[in-house]
Design an enzyme around this catalytic site. Structure first.
Site, PDB file in Angstrom:
ATOM      1  N   LYS A  60       0.516  -0.924  -0.061  1.00 37.74           N
ATOM      2  CA  LYS A  60      -0.001   0.006  -0.140  1.00 37.74           C
ATOM      3  C   LYS A  60       0.362   1.122  -0.125  1.00 37.74           C
ATOM      4  O   LYS A  60       0.470   2.442  -0.830  1.00 37.74           O
ATOM      5  CB  LYS A  60      -1.043  -0.155   1.446  1.00 37.74           C
ATOM      6  CG  LYS A  60      -1.530  -0.966   0.805  1.00 37.74           C
ATOM      7  CD  LYS A  60      -2.707  -1.205   2.677  1.00 37.74           C
ATOM      8  CE  LYS A  60      -3.936  -2.584   2.333  1.00 37.74           C
ATOM      9  NZ  LYS A  60      -4.795  -2.824   3.509  1.00 37.74           N
ATOM     10  N   GLN A 104      -5.100  -2.132   9.232  1.00 40.31           N
ATOM     11  CA  GLN A 104      -4.871  -3.003   8.710  1.00 40.31           C
ATOM     12  C   GLN A 104      -5.768  -3.986   9.898  1.00 40.31           C
ATOM     13  O   GLN A 104      -4.909  -4.179  10.380  1.00 40.31           O
ATOM     14  CB  GLN A 104      -3.604  -3.612   8.093  1.00 40.31           C
ATOM     15  CG  GLN A 104      -3.334  -5.127   7.453  1.00 40.31           C
ATOM     16  CD  GLN A 104      -3.950  -4.703   6.127  1.00 40.31           C
ATOM     17  OE1 GLN A 104      -3.600  -3.500   5.710  1.00 40.31           O
ATOM     18  NE2 GLN A 104      -3.707  -5.548   5.655  1.00 40.31           N
ATOM     19  N   ASP A 129     -11.270   2.549   3.671  1.00 40.14           N
ATOM     20  CA  ASP A 129     -11.853   1.663   3.425  1.00 40.14           C
ATOM     21  C   ASP A 129     -12.960   1.245   3.670  1.00 40.14           C
ATOM     22  O   ASP A 129     -13.607   0.088   3.542  1.00 40.14           O
ATOM     23  CB  ASP A 129     -11.104   0.406   5.307  1.00 40.14           C
ATOM     24  CG  ASP A 129     -10.147  -0.551   5.089  1.00 40.14           C
ATOM     25  OD1 ASP A 129      -9.975  -0.706   4.197  1.00 40.14           O
ATOM     26  OD2 ASP A 129      -8.951  -0.262   6.108  1.00 40.14           O
TER      27      ASP A 129
END
Ligand code: GUN
Length: 307
Positions: A60, A104, A129
């Site tokens: 990422k 994460q 997200d």
């Protein structure tokens, strides 16, 4: 009549599609910098040392930098308290340079922190997200918002290759907040007739046989067999399962669908690797670009996946 497909199936190329998105994001970031003098920025929080999560987070960071975004990585020990993680989120919420915040997942097994609570502390406008309950609600209501990256990547592929999904029978297998539930709602918003299957579903084979589109997000290697599939169906395989090779110390990746069998039956399929996988980070970059614009009251540029 043979159950096999008449034509060579389409192998949906996520590597190529994700590269197109990244190239486009890179150009849009140059335009934003030149016109408005800012660069979108993504902050990623990694709690613990899980090797797979470390690889995802490094990718990422790498891809954010490659498209010209700012990127920040915060590594916290696995035993970090919920308060410590939330304090970090609050700092990022109030940092004007940060447009996207991502924690994460999953959190380490030994972590006492609640994923639900941690996600609820992210400013929904920076929730790239798409997991905050506000964004989840917007998706269900058919409103504009930030939506999860992996299902957004699946939808991009479907719309790029098949443009109109209206009226198709879609079967989503798996009901996670990260993939199953959002992709089901996205497909519903595309006027598909959506069925959701999960571990308690009775007669999954029958559900598969009726589906024009199957999105498999189960996490069990090659669970979906080729003789369960409807001829000419479209298969989106979200599974990434690592299998140890029996005759060497090496390993390889397989999806949730028996790929070699499925390509004889289906109209189109995403391979593993190289299908849905690369689309996740590309969609995350799209979300960060969108969040950066919306936060500044700018009209976000829209990626045209038919181009
Ligand atoms: N772990 C696996 N996929 C994802 C994702 O899309 N977002 C987050 N935060 N964690 C993940």
């Amino acid at each position: 009549m043979s159950a096999e497909n008449d034509a060579t199936p389409i192998i949906i190329n996520g590597k190529k599609s994700s590269q197109k998105i990244r190239d486009w994001v890179k150009i849009e970031i140059i335009k934003l910098r030149e016109s408005y003098n800012f660069i979108p920025g993504l902050a990623v929080i990694l709690v613990g040392e899980d090797p797979a999560s470390k690889i995802y987070v490094n990718n990422k960071e790498k891809q954010s930098l490659e498209v010209g975004m700012n990127s920040w990585k915060y590594r916290l020990p696995a035993e970090s308290s919920e308060k410590k993680i939330i304090d970090q989120i609050h700092k990022l919420n109030s940092d004007d340079l940060v447009d996207g915040i991502l924690v994460q997942l999953p959190l380490p097994e030994k972590s006492s922190a609640s994923e639900r609570l941690i996600i609820s502390e992210i400013n929904p406008d920076k929730d790239v997200d798409g997991l905050h309950i506000i964004n989840a609600g917007k998706l269900v209501s058919g409103e504009n918002g930030l939506f999860p990256a992996t299902p957004s990547g699946c939808l991009h592929l479907l719309r790029e290759y098949f443009s109109d999904l209206s009226g198709k029978k879609a079967l989503v297998i798996g009901r996670s907040n990260l993939v199953g539930k959002p992709i089901a709602n996205m497909l519903l918003n595309q006027n598909c007739t959506v069925t959701m299957a999960h571990s308690k579903t009775k007669n999954l084979i029958n559900e598969c046989r009726q589906a024009d589109i199957i999105v498999a997000a189960i996490g069990i290697p090659e669970f979906i067999k080729s003789d369960w599939l409807k001829k000419e169906s479209i298969i989106i395989d979200v599974g990434i399962n690592r299998i140890e090779n029996s005759n060497s110390s090496k390993s390889h990746l397989v999806g949730d669908v028996d790929y070699q069998g499925a390509i004889k039956i289906c109209k189109a399929i995403t391979p593993v690797p190289g299908g849905v996988g690369p689309m996740t980070i590309a969609s995350l970059l799209l979300n960060t670009l969108k969040a950066a614009c919306v936060r500044r009251n700018l009209e976000p540029p829209i990626f045209d996946f038919t181009s």
